[in-house]
Write an enzyme that holds these catalytic residues in place. Sequence first.
Site, PDB file in Angstrom:
ATOM      1  N   HIS A   1       0.853  -1.187   0.000  1.00  0.00           N
ATOM      2  CA  HIS A   1       0.000   0.000   0.000  1.00  0.00           C
ATOM      3  C   HIS A   1       0.886   1.233   0.000  1.00  0.00           C
ATOM      4  CE1 HIS A   1      -3.505   2.464   0.929  1.00  0.00           C
ATOM      5  NE2 HIS A   1      -2.713   3.141   1.751  1.00  0.00           N
TER       6      HIS A   1
ATOM      7  N   ASP B   1     -15.220   2.933   7.003  1.00  0.00           N
ATOM      8  CA  ASP B   1     -14.181   3.847   6.514  1.00  0.00           C
ATOM      9  C   ASP B   1     -14.704   4.725   5.390  1.00  0.00           C
ATOM     10  OD1 ASP B   1     -11.364   4.811   6.467  1.00  0.00           O
ATOM     11  OD2 ASP B   1     -11.521   4.094   4.401  1.00  0.00           O
TER      12      ASP B   1
ATOM     13  N   ARG C   1     -14.229  13.031   7.038  1.00  0.00           N
ATOM     14  CA  ARG C   1     -12.908  13.584   7.379  1.00  0.00           C
ATOM     15  C   ARG C   1     -12.414  14.521   6.290  1.00  0.00           C
ATOM     16  NH1 ARG C   1      -9.322   8.610   7.921  1.00  0.00           N
ATOM     17  NH2 ARG C   1      -7.684  10.143   8.112  1.00  0.00           N
TER      18      ARG C   1
ATOM     19  N   SER D   1      -7.793   3.679   9.358  1.00  0.00           N
ATOM     20  CA  SER D   1      -8.400   3.663   8.024  1.00  0.00           C
ATOM     21  C   SER D   1      -7.611   2.739   7.080  1.00  0.00           C
ATOM     22  CB  SER D   1      -8.438   5.105   7.489  1.00  0.00           C
ATOM     23  OG  SER D   1      -8.614   5.143   6.109  1.00  0.00           O
TER      24      SER D   1
ATOM     25  N   LYS E   1      -8.654  -1.499   6.021  1.00  0.00           N
ATOM     26  CA  LYS E   1      -8.856  -1.905   4.625  1.00  0.00           C
ATOM     27  C   LYS E   1      -7.881  -3.000   4.207  1.00  0.00           C
ATOM     28  CE  LYS E   1      -8.837   2.403   3.453  1.00  0.00           C
ATOM     29  NZ  LYS E   1      -8.923   3.767   2.991  1.00  0.00           N
TER      30      LYS E   1
HETATM   31  N1  URA Z   1      -5.418   6.816   2.989  1.00  0.00           N
HETATM   32  C1  URA Z   1      -6.392   6.087   3.579  1.00  0.00           C
HETATM   33  O1  URA Z   1      -6.791   5.058   3.086  1.00  0.00           O
HETATM   34  N2  URA Z   1      -6.900   6.545   4.742  1.00  0.00           N
HETATM   35  C2  URA Z   1      -6.483   7.676   5.332  1.00  0.00           C
HETATM   36  O2  URA Z   1      -6.980   8.012   6.370  1.00  0.00           O
HETATM   37  C3  URA Z   1      -5.489   8.431   4.690  1.00  0.00           C
HETATM   38  C4  URA Z   1      -4.975   7.968   3.519  1.00  0.00           C
END
Ligand code: URA
Length: 422
Positions: free
Chosen positions: A80, A159, A166, A181, A185
Site C-alpha cells: 500500500h 471507513d 474527514r 483507516s 482496509k
Molecule cells: N489513505 C487512507 O486510506 N486513509 C487515510 O486516512 C489516509 C490515507
Amino acid sequence: MNILDIIDKKEKNEKLTKEELQYVINGYLDGSIKDYQMAAFLTEIDLLGLSEEETINLTDIMLHSGEILNLGFDNITDKHSTGGVGDKTTIVLAPLVASLGVKVAKMSGRGLGHTGGTIDKLESIKGFQTSMSLEKFKDQVSKIGIALVGGMGNLVPADKKIYALRDVTGTVDSVPLIASSIMSKKLASGASNIVIDLKVGSGALVSSLEEAKKLASLMVTIGKNNNKQTACVLTNMDEPLGYAVGNSVEVIEAINTLKGQGPKDLTDLVIKLGGLMTAMGLNISEKEAQIKVKENLYNGKGYQKMLEWVKAQGGDINNIPLAKHTKIISSPKSGYISSINALEIGKLARKLGAGRLTKDEEIDLSVGLILNYKVGDYVQKDEPLVTIFYNEKEITEAEVLSCFKFSDSKINSPKLIIDIIR
Ligand code: URA
C-alpha cells in the site's frame, strides 16, 4: 451510553472503551449519530489523539463493519502507498514480485488527488478492465499469480463513510485515524503480508518525519496484532517519484522500469519494496529476495508477467494514448536543481486534467508532465526542462518554472528511503 457523553469523555482526554468506540461507529453507520456529532468526535481525536489500545480497537471495529475477504489462498502479499506525486510503484512492483511466485491479489483506488490512482493509471491502457467477479479474480490469481481491481465486496463501509466526512472537516491528517483507516482496509482485503510505502514530504499526506514514524509504528503494531507480517518503509516525497506525472505517461514509465530502463529513484524503491514483499511472500531472507527482484527486473521476466497480466485483464499494452499536443519548457538558467516542488507539480498535472477534485469528475488519462531532471542534476540554460502533454486545458511556462529552484553550487540528491519500521 450516548454520543454527547462520549464526546465529553474524549474532550477530557479520558480513555474510551471498545464498547464506546463500537457505539459511535455503529451509530454513525445506522444514521442515529449525525454528521455534525461525528465531526465533533473526529475533531477531538484529531486534536488529542488516541492511545495505541484505542487505535487497535477502532481498527478492529472498522474492519468488522463489513465483509472480510477470504480468497482461499494462504499467502497473499499486499503493498500500500499513502500516495504521492508520480507514484506508479504498484504498476512495476505487482508484476515483478508475481514473476517470482509471490501471489498478488490487490485492490487499489482511484483516489482524489493530483493525478488518478493506480486504477485510473491502469485504465490508460486501452481495454484494461479494473472490475471483475470474485470468481474471475480468484481464478486469475491462481492461474497467473496476479490480479488487481478497483474494489471487491463491501469492505470496511465504516471507513467509506468516515473518510468522506474527514475529507470535508479537516480531520484527514490525524495519525490514529489514518492508521485505522488504512489498516482496516488492508486487513479486510485478505492479505497475509503487508508492505506499506509511507510517503513523507511536501507532496505527501504526512510532511513531518516525526509524525510519519509514529504512524508507521502504529500501523506495524496493528498488522502484527492481527498476525500479519507487516513492514512500513518511509520514503521521501519532496520531489516527484521518477520523471513522469500523469496517468498514461506514468504507465509508460512503469513499463520502461520493468524493462530495466527506469529512473534510478523508482528502480531503487521497487528493489527495496519488492525485496520486502518477496521475503515475506516466499519466506526467504531479504537479501536473497532483493537479488531475485533485481534479476527479474533486468532479465525481462517481470516485463513478461506484466504482458500476461495486462492481457488477462483485457488491455492492449501497445495502445496507451498520449495527449494531442506537447510543449517543451526550457531551463531559464544553468545550474544545479536544488528543489522540484512535488505538490505544485501535482497541482499542475491536475490543472491539465490528470486528476480530480470531486469523486465524480472525469479525468483526462492522456495528459501530464515529463520532467527531464531530478534534484541534484546539473542543467544548462535553454536545455529542455519539462515536456507538457496537453489537450484542452493548458498551463503556463511561468507556472512550471515556479516549481523549480536552482543553485550555483553542487546539491546532493535527496535520500529516497528514509527508514524502515518492522
Ligand atoms: N489513505 C487512507 O486510506 N486513509 C487515510 O486516512 C489516509 C490515507
